[in-house]
Design a protein around this motif. Structure first.
Motif, PDB file in Angstrom:
ATOM      1  N   GLY A   1       0.818  -1.213   0.000  1.00 47.70           N
ATOM      2  CA  GLY A   1       0.000   0.000   0.000  1.00 47.70           C
ATOM      3  C   GLY A   1       0.848   1.259   0.000  1.00 47.70           C
ATOM      4  N   TRP A   2       1.950   1.254   0.744  1.00 49.44           N
ATOM      5  CA  TRP A   2       2.876   2.395   0.796  1.00 49.44           C
ATOM      6  C   TRP A   2       3.457   2.664  -0.590  1.00 49.44           C
ATOM      7  CZ3 TRP A   2       3.873   5.750   4.686  1.00 49.44           C
ATOM      8  CH2 TRP A   2       4.987   6.577   4.564  1.00 49.44           C
ATOM      9  N   HIS A   3       3.898   1.599  -1.257  1.00 49.15           N
ATOM     10  CA  HIS A   3       4.471   1.736  -2.606  1.00 49.15           C
ATOM     11  C   HIS A   3       3.476   2.365  -3.575  1.00 49.15           C
ATOM     12  CE1 HIS A   3       7.710  -1.551  -1.897  1.00 49.15           C
ATOM     13  NE2 HIS A   3       8.204  -0.354  -1.690  1.00 49.15           N
ATOM     14  N   GLN A   4       2.203   2.095  -3.410  1.00 50.51           N
ATOM     15  CA  GLN A   4       1.178   2.661  -4.284  1.00 50.51           C
ATOM     16  C   GLN A   4       0.808   4.087  -3.883  1.00 50.51           C
ATOM     17  OE1 GLN A   4      -1.963  -0.300  -3.962  1.00 50.51           O
ATOM     18  NE2 GLN A   4      -1.483  -1.018  -6.026  1.00 50.51           N
ATOM     19  N   ALA A   5       0.660   4.323  -2.589  1.00 50.68           N
ATOM     20  CA  ALA A   5       0.096   5.597  -2.117  1.00 50.68           C
ATOM     21  C   ALA A   5       1.106   6.739  -2.048  1.00 50.68           C
ATOM     22  CB  ALA A   5      -0.547   5.397  -0.750  1.00 50.68           C
ATOM     23  N   LEU A   6       2.339   6.467  -1.647  1.00 50.54           N
ATOM     24  CA  LEU A   6       3.273   7.575  -1.446  1.00 50.54           C
ATOM     25  C   LEU A   6       3.620   8.304  -2.740  1.00 50.54           C
ATOM     26  CD1 LEU A   6       4.734   9.184   0.717  1.00 50.54           C
ATOM     27  CD2 LEU A   6       6.766   7.880   0.142  1.00 50.54           C
ATOM     28  N   PRO A   7       3.947   7.626  -3.819  1.00 52.55           N
ATOM     29  CA  PRO A   7       4.295   8.370  -5.038  1.00 52.55           C
ATOM     30  C   PRO A   7       3.199   9.306  -5.538  1.00 52.55           C
ATOM     31  CG  PRO A   7       5.051   6.111  -5.223  1.00 52.55           C
ATOM     32  CD  PRO A   7       4.180   6.186  -3.988  1.00 52.55           C
ATOM     33  N   THR A   8       1.950   8.976  -5.234  1.00 52.62           N
ATOM     34  CA  THR A   8       0.838   9.828  -5.672  1.00 52.62           C
ATOM     35  C   THR A   8       0.386  10.795  -4.585  1.00 52.62           C
ATOM     36  OG1 THR A   8      -0.838   8.233  -4.971  1.00 52.62           O
ATOM     37  CG2 THR A   8       0.005   8.039  -7.245  1.00 52.62           C
ATOM     38  N   GLY A   9       0.932  10.639  -3.364  1.00 48.01           N
ATOM     39  CA  GLY A   9       0.527  11.507  -2.260  1.00 48.01           C
ATOM     40  C   GLY A   9      -0.904  11.276  -1.810  1.00 48.01           C
ATOM     41  N   ASP A  10      -1.395  10.054  -1.943  1.00 50.64           N
ATOM     42  CA  ASP A  10      -2.774   9.712  -1.587  1.00 50.64           C
ATOM     43  C   ASP A  10      -2.932   9.719  -0.062  1.00 50.64           C
ATOM     44  OD1 ASP A  10      -5.221   8.491  -1.037  1.00 50.64           O
ATOM     45  OD2 ASP A  10      -5.027   7.044  -2.674  1.00 50.64           O
ATOM     46  N   ALA A  11      -3.365  10.850   0.484  1.00 49.96           N
ATOM     47  CA  ALA A  11      -3.452  11.031   1.935  1.00 49.96           C
ATOM     48  C   ALA A  11      -4.397  10.032   2.585  1.00 49.96           C
ATOM     49  CB  ALA A  11      -3.875  12.460   2.258  1.00 49.96           C
ATOM     50  N   ASP A  12      -5.529   9.749   1.968  1.00 49.19           N
ATOM     51  CA  ASP A  12      -6.484   8.803   2.555  1.00 49.19           C
ATOM     52  C   ASP A  12      -5.879   7.408   2.668  1.00 49.19           C
ATOM     53  OD1 ASP A  12      -8.462  10.747   2.844  1.00 49.19           O
ATOM     54  OD2 ASP A  12      -9.296  10.348   0.858  1.00 49.19           O
ATOM     55  N   ALA A  13      -5.206   6.970   1.620  1.00 48.92           N
ATOM     56  CA  ALA A  13      -4.581   5.648   1.645  1.00 48.92           C
ATOM     57  C   ALA A  13      -3.420   5.611   2.642  1.00 48.92           C
ATOM     58  CB  ALA A  13      -4.098   5.265   0.246  1.00 48.92           C
ATOM     59  N   LEU A  14      -2.622   6.674   2.682  1.00 49.07           N
ATOM     60  CA  LEU A  14      -1.500   6.720   3.615  1.00 49.07           C
ATOM     61  C   LEU A  14      -1.978   6.724   5.064  1.00 49.07           C
ATOM     62  CD1 LEU A  14       0.725   9.249   1.674  1.00 49.07           C
ATOM     63  CD2 LEU A  14       1.323   6.857   2.184  1.00 49.07           C
ATOM     64  N   ARG A  15      -3.034   7.455   5.355  1.00 48.52           N
ATOM     65  CA  ARG A  15      -3.584   7.519   6.718  1.00 48.52           C
ATOM     66  C   ARG A  15      -3.904   6.113   7.229  1.00 48.52           C
ATOM     67  NH1 ARG A  15      -5.802  10.789  10.229  1.00 48.52           N
ATOM     68  NH2 ARG A  15      -5.646  12.626   8.933  1.00 48.52           N
TER      69      ARG A  15
END
Length: 148
Positions: free
Chosen positions: A18-32
Motif C-alpha cells: 500500500g505504501w508503494h502505491q500511495a506515497l508516489p501519488t501523495g494519496d493522503a487517505d490511503a496513507l492515513r
C-alpha cells in the motif's frame, strides 16, 4: 523494484504494498490507513521526532508533493515487522536517493519510521520546500497540548 517481502508478516506485506502505491501519488487517505495513531516519524530534516498520525501524515504528503519521479527500488526485510525501502527521486534539478526504515505492528500499521536522504544539497532542498508548505501548521500541531 525488487519485491522480496516474503519474510514480512502478511499484514506488513499489505502495508508495504500500500505504501508503494500511495506515497508516489501523495494519496493522503490511503496513507492515513497505513499509519498507527501513535506513529513516530524521524525526519532527516528536524532534530526531534514527529509524533502522531496527523502530524506525520502532514509531512509525508508534503514530501510526496515536492518530489518528482519518486521510485522505490529495493526492499530489505529485517524480520516479520521491519523493512527498509530504498527510493530515488528528483527535486528540481537535484537527484536524491534515500531509505525509509519502517517498524510495523502486528496489525501491519506503521508504528515508527525514519527517513534518510542523500546528498545533503537535495535533503536541504526537500526540507526547504516542505518547510515553506507546512512549517507553521506542523509547529502548531507539535505545540498543541495532548488531550490525554
Amino acid at each position: 523494484m525488487s519485491d522480496h517481502t516474503y519474510a514480512l508478516a502478511a499484514a506488513s506485506q499489505r502495508t508495504i504494498a500500500g505504501w508503494h502505491q500511495a506515497l508516489p501519488t501523495g494519496d493522503a487517505d490511503a496513507l492515513r490507513k497505513l499509519l498507527s495513531e501513535q506513529v513516530t516519524f524521524h525526519s532527516p530534516a528536524v532534530q526531534s521526532p514527529i509524533q502522531g498520525r496527523d502530524a506525520s501524515l502532514l509531512v509525508v504528503v508534503a514530501v510526496a508533493s515536492v518530489l518528482d519521479n519518486l521510485r522505490y527500488r529495493r526492499t530489505f526485510v529485517a524480520g516479520p515487522c521491519e523493512a527498509a525501502l530504498e527510493f530515488s527521486a528528483d527535486i528540481g534539478q537535484l537527484h536524491l536517493t534515500g531509505i525509509d526504515l519502517m517498524r510495523l505492528g502486528e496489525d501491519g500499521l506503521i508504528e515508527e519510521f525514519e527517513v534518510m536522504i542523500r546528498p545533503l544539497k537535495a535533503l536541504s532542498a526537500v526540507a526547504e520546500a516542505v518547510g515553506s508548505r507546512i512549517g507553521p501548521r506542523l509547529l502548531e500541531m507539535k505545540l498543541k497540548p495532548d488531550p490525554g
